[in-house]
Design an enzyme around this catalytic site. Structure first.
Site, mmCIF file in Angstrom:
data_model
loop_
_atom_site.group_PDB
_atom_site.id
_atom_site.type_symbol
_atom_site.label_atom_id
_atom_site.label_comp_id
_atom_site.label_asym_id
_atom_site.label_seq_id
_atom_site.Cartn_x
_atom_site.Cartn_y
_atom_site.Cartn_z
ATOM 1 N N GLU A 76 0.859 -1.181 0.000
ATOM 2 C CA GLU A 76 0.000 0.000 0.000
ATOM 3 C C GLU A 76 0.901 1.239 0.000
ATOM 4 O O GLU A 76 2.070 1.161 0.403
ATOM 5 C CB GLU A 76 -0.879 -0.044 1.257
ATOM 6 N N ASP A 80 -9.214 1.386 -8.294
ATOM 7 C CA ASP A 80 -9.765 2.581 -8.932
ATOM 8 C C ASP A 80 -10.191 2.239 -10.353
ATOM 9 O O ASP A 80 -9.401 1.727 -11.135
ATOM 10 C CB ASP A 80 -8.705 3.675 -8.955
#
Length: 255
Positions: free
Chosen positions: A112, A161
């Protein structure tokens, strides 16, 4: 509904040098500034959490020297030979930690770039006393490029996304270029598992992945997989389903 990870693509591009096996891969993340709570900040700044943070939870995500994820668990109860899952863009880490709790004999690595999420995830891992979790700060594609072939049992990408505008479709994580890198790192028989709440992206992924040599659709060509029990339903997902939104899972096996 949006639980999309910040570890999915950015307008900037990285140029890989001419001797590298992959050239000019668009970066797979965008760092977003959001509020960091005290627990996350504490985890990023106190040494007792260092056992979870492979390369520090803050900064530019230097991946130098991270060339073997299994070696990260050599001194843990599971050891380095246990089944290994890599999750790309775990967000705030709630479902990632829940999966690690549910399968203590499996090792989990999460990557991340969102620092509040990294801190929160490390804090939760410590609260539950987990020994099968490691957290990396950085770009998943760069990491995958420097790992051995046939290295990982499962790679997970949940709610990336969707980059809805057509001119941004090249930034979507699921593309032939990136899947070449992902598949290389998977073991034979290993899984790539993704899920999205954007219908257009769901069918985009089916089209890309069904035609990708070396992967087979777990549910059969053109089909989606019901959410498996091991993938927890996120609060965003629950909220979306209550509002009538769809969620699509796909699992592909490396031939």
């Amino acid at each position: 509904m949006s639980s999309h990870s910040p570890l999915d693509n950015d307008p900037t591009a990285q140029d890989v040098n001419d001797d590298a096996p992959y050239k000019r891969i668009v970066n797979t993340f965008m760092k977003r500034r959001t509020h960091m709570n005290k627990k996350a900040e504490h985890a990023l700044n106190h040494p007792e959490f260092a056992r979870y943070l492979v390369n520090n939870g803050t900064g530019d995500g230097d991946l130098s020297g991270i060339t073997d994820l299994r070696a990260l668990f050599a001194d843990t109860p599971n050891g380095s030979d246990a089944p290994l899952t890599l999750e790309i863009g775990f967000g705030l880490g709630d479902s990632f930690i829940e999966m690690a709790q549910a399968e203590p004999a499996r090792n989990f690595v999460g990557i991340e770039v969102h620092e509040p999420g990294i801190g929160k995830c490390a804090y939760m891992a410590d609260q539950h006393g987990l020994t099968n979790v490691k957290i990396i700060n950085g770009d998943a594609i760069k990491l995958l490029q420097q790992l051995p072939e046939n290295h990982i049992d499962r790679i997970q990408l949940y709610f990336p996304d969707p980059w809805q505008k057509k001119r941004h479709h090249k930034r979507r994580f699921v593309s032939p270029e990136r899947m070449k890198i992902v598949t290389r790192a998977l073991k034979s028989g290993g899984w790539f598992h993704t899920a999205t709440d954007w219908e257009h992206y769901a069918f985009w992924m089916v089209e890309v992945l069904d035609d990708f040599e070396g992967l087979s659709n777990h549910a059969g060509r053109g089909n989606f997989t019901p959410r498996p029990d091991f993938r927890p339903m996120t609060k965003f997902e629950k909220r979306g389903i209550e509002r009538g939104h769809g969620v699509w899972d796909l699992i592909y096996t490396k031939d």
